[in-house]
Design an enzyme around this catalytic site. Structure first.
Site, short mmCIF file in Angstrom:
data_model
loop_
_atom_site.label_atom_id
_atom_site.label_comp_id
_atom_site.label_asym_id
_atom_site.label_seq_id
_atom_site.Cartn_x
_atom_site.Cartn_y
_atom_site.Cartn_z
CG HIS A 126 -2.31 -0.71 1.04
ND1 HIS A 126 -3.31 -0.31 0.91
CD2 HIS A 126 -2.29 -2.28 1.02
CE1 HIS A 126 -4.20 -1.29 0.69
NE2 HIS A 126 -3.50 -2.33 0.93
CG HIS A 144 0.21 -8.62 2.29
ND1 HIS A 144 -0.39 -7.55 1.55
CD2 HIS A 144 -0.34 -9.65 1.31
CE1 HIS A 144 -0.98 -7.82 0.65
NE2 HIS A 144 -1.21 -8.96 0.52
#
Length: 532
Positions: A128, A253
């Protein structure tokens, strides 16, 4: 005898481990806009209370690649409150810091004489907040330039083909304890998967032998941010790809909290998956209690202590199958509504009972996954209106799905059903291409998908140019190995790509990127545009 039974802090490195803070998530939502910051503030407070030597973050500190000014300011304020103080830092970094920290200053932040850093924070990037743009910068680079975060694990892919990376550890010493910290910021899973299976593509540098310190004396930690569990093995990183000399792995993650270290059979190392500190997907895995990990290292041994996060918004999740409920009439929508109301009310009551010990009662997140096979659906938004002020997500309490049937003929499923918004993803798009036996002529689907994502979500104006140039280079490399000795000029290849692009008039789809449905359509069109 337990080496941690004695209070010997001079030889014990204390690390607080957290991943996936996603600062700025839902920042425009009036109810949930502060959730990510409250959780991150609590993490920093725990670090203060436990008097840890450092905080270790496993990627996705920010939710957006280009976080808003509000998010950046709040993140800097939190770090400034907790990191700047007069508490002495009791460990040393003895490796080449210009290699470890790829910034203009090239040293760990607490060694800067102009700053009083009492709580060092070390972080890699995730998918991200990964580097992007012409200068390959991440939002974490901003925090690094502010001297608030030690940004490591940022790789520059070198060589041809899949590329090559070299991992240099940050070598830390505290008394008799030696820790080698490896960092690997997020790389596209398909590419990293190929790199691990390509000889010499991933190089691991081990500490050099020093007087009184052998290579085996180092406790080796790896922090990475990749897919861990996937049905498609090429879209994830297998634990067995990693070297056996590692002792401990922090896996970012994956948002499900599996914080207790698990041993990987035959590999000799343990993995912790702290998960996210804020729920970004209303799925079962995110409904588990959120934790961070206090990791105490002494010599070659470690002691893990999981610490619950109490500031996290409560989240209740359940799944129901309508045809298994005896009190529902398939032909009566009111009976379906009454049953779903009862389920949601019970979840709200459960959340309140669990939150009685908290000083502040927060509106809970509630998600009910409904298997509606054989039944009619209802409007989730209309259903949620009655729960405004009772739950934090009234607009998406319900999600409808149908159980898959083995041997079911996919051709009888309508496109409208397969491409419902809640189930539309990359796998579905790839399946549409595969079932029609479509093949790419010029550019791979995955490369175009990444370029599209970078162009739309990261405002990378060079995304498609970089994609084309990369594939041209790979094509030239393959042609150079051809035995017929044929020569192809780069201009010819560019002309070929340009003709193909023009022929299919790709430019007319650019105006679709302004909304999410447009992004999906554009992704499908890019996936199909080079097909036969």
């Amino acid at each position: 005898m337990d080496v941690f039974s004695r209070e010997d802090n001079s030889n014990t490195l204390r690390v607080l481990v957290a991943t996936d803070c996603h600062l700025g998530y839902m920042e425009k939502d009036e109810v949930r806009r502060h959730d990510s910051f409250l959780a991150f503030e609590e993490i920093c407070k725990i670090a203060d209370e436990k008097q840890v030597d450092l905080v270790l973050l496993g990627g996705d500190l920010f939710h957006e690649n280009k976080p808003s000014r509000t998010t950046l300011v709040k993140a800097i304020e939190i770090l400034r409150r907790h990191c700047l103080n007069d508490r002495p830092v009791q460990f040393q970094v003895v490796s080449d810091q210009t290699v470890n920290f790829a910034n203009l200053f090239g040293h760990v932040n607490y060694e800067d004489p102009h700053f009083n850093i009492g709580l060092p924070v070390f972080s890699i990037h995730g998918n991200h907040d990964d580097p992007a743009g012409v200068d390959n910068l991440s939002a974490i680079d901003i925090l690094s330039a502010c001297n608030l975060v030690n940004y490591f694990g940022k790789m520059i892919l070198e060589g041809s083909g899949v590329g090559q990376i070299t991992l240099y550890p940050i070598l830390m010493k505290k008394g008799s304890t030696n820790v080698a910290l490896y960092g690997l910021g997020n790389i596209r899973d398909e590419r990293l998967n190929r790199m691990f299976q390509t000889p010499h593509a991933v190089q691991w540098m081990r500490p050099e032998v020093q007087e009184g310190c052998e290579v085996s004396d180092w406790f080796n930690i790896l922090v990475l941010h990749q897919n861990r569990v996937k049905t498609n093995p090429k879209n994830a990183i297998n634990e067995h790809f990693l070297p056996r000399f590692l002792d401990f792995i922090v896996w970012g993650h994956e948002h499900e909290c599996l914080v207790d270290p698990q041993e990987v059979p035959g590999m000799g190392f343990h993995i912790t998956q702290p998960g996210s500190s804020v729920a970004t997907s209303l799925i079962d895995g995110e409904s588990k209690p959120k934790h961070v990990l206090l990791l105490e290292i002494k010599g070659n041994q470690y002691r893990p202590t999981k610490i619950p996060l109490t500031s996290v918004r409560p989240f209740e999740y359940t799944e129901i199958v309508l045809k298994e409920e005896t009190d529902i009439d398939p032909n009566d929508q009111n009976s379906i509504l009454e049953h779903l109301d009862k389920v949601v009310s019970n979840l709200i009551d459960k959340s309140r009972r669990n939150a009685t010990s908290r000083s502040e009662l927060k509106l809970p997140l509630v998600r009910v996954k409904v298997d509606y096979s054989g039944f009619m659906t209802i409007n989730p938004q209309r259903f949620g209106q009655k729960y405004v002020g009772k739950v934090a997500n009234p607009q998406d309490i319900l999600i409808f799905s149908k159980a898959s049937k083995k041997g079911r003929n996919e051709s009888v499923i309508s496109d409208a059903e397969r491409l419902r918004p809640e189930e539309l993803n990359q796998q579905n798009i790839e399946a549409l291409v595969a079932e029609s036996n479509l093949k790419m002529e010029i550019l791979p689907v995955n490369d175009l998908d990444v370029a599209l994502h970078n162009f739309v979500n990261k405002d990378d104006k060079m995304a498609f140019y970089t994609c084309v140039q990369h594939n041209i280079q790979e094509t030239r490399s393959k042609l150079a190995k051809d035995t017929d000795g044929a020569k192809f000029e780069e201009d010819d290849l560019i002309l070929k790509v340009g003709e193909c692009l023009e022929a299919r008039k790709l430019y007319k789809f650019y105006n679709l990127y302004t909304d999410r449905v447009g992004i999906v359509k554009l992704s499908m069109m890019f996936s199909l545009c080079f097909c036969e």
